[in-house]
Enzyme design. Structure first.
Site, PDB file in Angstrom:
ATOM      1  N   HIS A   1       5.637   0.868  -2.108  1.00 56.82           N
ATOM      2  CA  HIS A   1       4.802  -0.312  -2.361  1.00 56.82           C
ATOM      3  C   HIS A   1       4.777  -0.637  -3.848  1.00 56.82           C
ATOM      4  O   HIS A   1       5.148   0.179  -4.693  1.00 56.82           O
ATOM      5  CB  HIS A   1       3.377  -0.102  -1.829  1.00 56.82           C
ATOM      6  CG  HIS A   1       2.577   0.928  -2.571  1.00 56.82           C
ATOM      7  ND1 HIS A   1       1.214   0.840  -2.746  1.00 56.82           N
ATOM      8  CD2 HIS A   1       2.939   2.092  -3.187  1.00 56.82           C
ATOM      9  CE1 HIS A   1       0.782   1.895  -3.429  1.00 56.82           C
ATOM     10  NE2 HIS A   1       1.809   2.657  -3.705  1.00 56.82           N
TER      11      HIS A   1
ATOM     12  N   CYS B   1       2.735  -6.888  -4.092  1.00 55.29           N
ATOM     13  CA  CYS B   1       2.868  -6.071  -2.878  1.00 55.29           C
ATOM     14  C   CYS B   1       3.504  -6.837  -1.723  1.00 55.29           C
ATOM     15  O   CYS B   1       4.473  -6.373  -1.107  1.00 55.29           O
ATOM     16  CB  CYS B   1       1.506  -5.507  -2.475  1.00 55.29           C
ATOM     17  SG  CYS B   1       0.262  -6.746  -2.017  1.00 55.29           S
TER      18      CYS B   1
ATOM     19  N   HIS C   1      -3.842  -5.571   0.193  1.00 52.13           N
ATOM     20  CA  HIS C   1      -2.643  -4.814  -0.199  1.00 52.13           C
ATOM     21  C   HIS C   1      -1.809  -4.496   1.028  1.00 52.13           C
ATOM     22  O   HIS C   1      -2.315  -4.406   2.150  1.00 52.13           O
ATOM     23  CB  HIS C   1      -3.042  -3.526  -0.914  1.00 52.13           C
ATOM     24  CG  HIS C   1      -1.899  -2.815  -1.553  1.00 52.13           C
ATOM     25  ND1 HIS C   1      -1.122  -3.375  -2.543  1.00 52.13           N
ATOM     26  CD2 HIS C   1      -1.361  -1.576  -1.320  1.00 52.13           C
ATOM     27  CE1 HIS C   1      -0.187  -2.524  -2.914  1.00 52.13           C
ATOM     28  NE2 HIS C   1      -0.304  -1.430  -2.181  1.00 52.13           N
TER      29      HIS C   1
END
Length: 401
Positions: free
Chosen positions: A373, A313, A361
């Site tokens: 993402h 990420c 994240h």
């Protein structure tokens, strides 16, 4: 001679039961009892579909958090290794100087020995592996010239500093290496748990898989609904700002026409339009970052990856903004401090959206409540609602500087 034994009865005999009917009944009963015995513990031990889903989700979050910790340790180790290498190079140069100083001391001792200007004990001192062992022997030091004493002092000082730096570098590198190994072990543990969870999912029946898909679809629909709400709120806010800007422009024009604008009005007008320049520049960079991110859609998530074939990420967000000429730190823990925090309602394309209390994240906001993402292991870079894991999962929104 005739046998007195009774004739053996015909029919099936099972466990002392001699009639076919009773034998069949007994076999059926045994089979049912066996099935019941087997089914009961299996049903009790088997987790529910909701439990399996929760376990998988939790493990994915743990994997994301562990990945960011690993990334931080890896980056820190790389920097430290570079520093250690520099130190070791310095040590090598110092060692060379020490060898030269040692040769110089040796030449002094050899000259003294040849000329008889010093007793052999002095030569032993100068040629010893550890001249410092003799420092306290004043009778030897008194036989050295000032130049020789300086050479000895310089030799010992450099040797001491070199050894100290060597130990410091070695210990520092070892500490970081141990830390990185620990994180690798932790990551392997999480991956093992993920494999277990995936195995549970693979063992679901067709009906359970259908139920799970329905649950996931419901979550996605709710996330899409929340994204649409945010898009509507942002659109209304843009309209409000547009009306206010037009109102200020009209008022300023009226003041200028009436001759009452003065320097104050001009200053006020300048104050409202000045910030637009950096915003426009930022918008251009954000467009480049988004264009890069969109080009990565479909590439796999791989923990610790920074491209070009795969990403995690924070690796994706870092690479996207790098394509726009902006350098972001490697991990979510550092990226969250690399800009200005803004409310979710004011998120703009290119902003970074962080998730969970542990910042496990991050995604790249593209507008209308959506982001690009790299979600989790086994998934691919994709567009998704920022509410994909519920509104409560959003930690913050940051606009890169």
């Amino acid at each position: 001679m005739a046998s007195h034994r009774k004739p053996r009865p015909t029919g099936t005999r099972v466990a002392g039961i001699r009639t076919p009917a009773l034998a069949t009944a007994a076999l059926t009963s045994v089979a049912l009892l066996s099935q019941t015995a087997d089914a009961t513990p299996s049903d009790e031990d088997r987790p529910s579909l909701e439990e399996v889903e929760k376990k998988v989700d939790d493990l994915y979050r743990q994997a994301g958090s562990a990945t960011e910790k690993y990334n931080a340790a890896k980056e820190k180790t790389a920097k430290q290794r570079k520093r250690v290498n520099n130190l070791l190079n310095d040590v090598a140069q110092r060692t060379q100087k020490l060898n030269e100083a040692r040769e110089k001391l040796g030449s002094f001792a050899s000259a003294q020995y040849r000329t008889g200007a010093a007793v052999p004990q002095t030569a032993t001192f100068l040629l010893a592996d550890s001249p410092q062992d003799y420092f306290d022997q004043n009778q030897l030091m008194s036989r050295l010239t000032g130049r020789q004493k300086d050479a000895v002092d310089d030799y010992v000082t450099q040797q001491s500093e070199t050894m100290k730096k060597r130990r410091e570098a070695t210990e520092s590198l070892q500490t970081l290496t141990d830390s990185q190994n620990d994180l690798k072990t932790a990551k392997a543990t999480v991956q093992k748990k993920l494999a277990t969870a995936r195995e549970l999912l693979s063992e679901l029946t067709a009906e359970e898989k259908a139920r799970l898909a329905a649950i996931e679809k419901k979550k996605q629909e709710e996330a899409a609904r929340k994204a649409a709400e945010l898009a509507q709120q942002q659109a209304e806010e843009r309209e409000r700002q547009q009306r206010e800007r037009q109102q200020r422009e009209r008022e300023q024009a009226d003041r200028q026409e009436s001759g009452s604008g003065g320097s104050g009005g001009t200053s006020s007008g300048t104050g409202t339009t000045e910030p637009s320049a950096p915003d426009a520049s930022h918008g251009t960079k954000a467009e480049k970052a988004l264009a890069f991110a969109r080009a990565q859609i479909g590439k796999p998530y791989v923990w610790g990856a920074t491209g070009p074939g795969s990403y995690d990420c924070s690796g994706l967000t870092q690479a996207a903004w790098k394509a726009a000429g902006v350098t972001l730190p490697r991990t979510t823990y550092d990226q969250v401090d690399a800009g200005t925090t803004v409310p979710v309602s004011q998120a703009q394309p290119g902003d970074l959206v962080f998730f969970y209390d542990d910042l496990g994240h991050v995604g790249l906001y593209i507008g209308n409540g959506m982001m690009i993402h790299a979600p989790k292991p086994g998934a691919y870079v994709r567009e998704e609602s920022i509410y994909y894991d519920g509104e409560g999962s959003i930690h913050s929104v940051v606009r890169p500087a």
